[in-house]
Design a protein around this motif. Sequence first.
Motif, PDB file in Angstrom:
ATOM      1  N   ASP A  76       0.862  -1.171   0.098  1.00 46.68           N
ATOM      2  CA  ASP A  76       0.017   0.023   0.034  1.00 46.68           C
ATOM      3  C   ASP A  76       0.720   1.242   0.136  1.00 46.68           C
ATOM      4  N   HIS A  77       2.047   1.396   0.856  1.00 43.07           N
ATOM      5  CA  HIS A  77       2.695   2.463   0.803  1.00 43.07           C
ATOM      6  C   HIS A  77       3.216   2.790  -0.406  1.00 43.07           C
ATOM      7  N   TRP A  78       4.148   1.672  -0.969  1.00 43.42           N
ATOM      8  CA  TRP A  78       4.699   1.694  -1.954  1.00 43.42           C
ATOM      9  C   TRP A  78       3.774   2.238  -3.414  1.00 43.42           C
ATOM     10  N   GLU A  79       2.621   1.610  -3.421  1.00 45.63           N
ATOM     11  CA  GLU A  79       1.831   1.834  -4.516  1.00 45.63           C
ATOM     12  C   GLU A  79       1.468   3.332  -4.543  1.00 45.63           C
ATOM     13  N   LYS A  80       0.983   3.943  -3.246  1.00 46.82           N
ATOM     14  CA  LYS A  80       0.837   5.326  -3.133  1.00 46.82           C
ATOM     15  C   LYS A  80       2.085   6.191  -3.509  1.00 46.82           C
ATOM     16  N   GLN A  81       3.281   5.623  -3.552  1.00 49.15           N
ATOM     17  CA  GLN A  81       4.468   6.519  -3.915  1.00 49.15           C
ATOM     18  C   GLN A  81       4.915   6.518  -5.239  1.00 49.15           C
ATOM     19  N   GLY A  82       3.808   5.601  -6.091  1.00 47.12           N
ATOM     20  CA  GLY A  82       3.918   5.436  -7.303  1.00 47.12           C
ATOM     21  C   GLY A  82       4.715   4.429  -8.093  1.00 47.12           C
ATOM     22  N   ALA A  83       4.990   3.416  -7.311  1.00 51.00           N
ATOM     23  CA  ALA A  83       5.876   2.152  -7.653  1.00 51.00           C
ATOM     24  C   ALA A  83       4.984   1.027  -8.116  1.00 51.00           C
ATOM     25  N   GLU A  84       5.415   0.271  -8.918  1.00 51.89           N
ATOM     26  CA  GLU A  84       4.823  -0.716  -9.334  1.00 51.89           C
ATOM     27  C   GLU A  84       5.145  -1.827  -8.497  1.00 51.89           C
ATOM     28  N   HIS A  87      -1.765  -1.329  -9.972  1.00 48.95           N
ATOM     29  CA  HIS A  87      -0.245  -1.171  -9.846  1.00 48.95           C
ATOM     30  C   HIS A  87       0.438  -2.177  -8.920  1.00 48.95           C
ATOM     31  N   VAL A  88      -0.379  -2.970  -8.440  1.00 47.98           N
ATOM     32  CA  VAL A  88       0.150  -4.073  -7.596  1.00 47.98           C
ATOM     33  C   VAL A  88      -0.488  -5.389  -8.145  1.00 47.98           C
ATOM     34  N   THR A  89       0.598  -6.358  -8.339  1.00 48.37           N
ATOM     35  CA  THR A  89       0.447  -7.794  -8.801  1.00 48.37           C
ATOM     36  C   THR A  89       0.977  -8.818  -8.051  1.00 48.37           C
TER      37      THR A  89
END
Length: 184
Positions: free
Chosen positions: A60-68, A85-87
């Motif tokens: 959740d944190h990294w998705e909010k930072q724009g990461a795949e 953005h999360v698989t």
Amino acid sequence: AKGKTFRNDLYTAYKANRSAMPETMRPQIPRIKDVVRAYRIPVLELEGYEADDIIATLADHWEKQGAEVVIVTGDKDLMQMVSDHVTMLDTMKGERIGIAEVREKFGVEPARVVEVQGLMGDATDNIPGIPGVGEKTAIKLIHEWHDLDNLLQHADEIPGKLGEKIRANVDLARVSKTLATLQR
């Protein structure tokens, strides 16, 4: 982290059907952590929570930072985290799991997986669900009522034995959804 989680406090039979860790494996855990740390990989634990909760928090944190984000697991409990953005990557089956694959497995989008689990339960984690409500019925009900809370608020409108089962197990359904929901 070793020990009980908030889920055990909520429902004492949570994961009660699981076998204990083999005694020969127990002394290996600290050694595995030492090896992982030696490779400068952080070991993250939080008393009272499961690894899945920590993984969900990080995803959740990294998705909010724009990461795949790619969660490497075959654990269906983490399917609720899948998004644009999360698989997930199930290395045992060689499968990449995205939104379409979650819909195929659960009949709903990832955010509503816990709604289905709240109704049908999960034998692997000993989440009870509503007795007598299986996967097909749970999916049908969530499609019709959108989420568990709405379904339970309108339980009087559901006829027959199914309606009786739902009305008799409102609290159990709510607990089951909470048990299935990964904490962030």
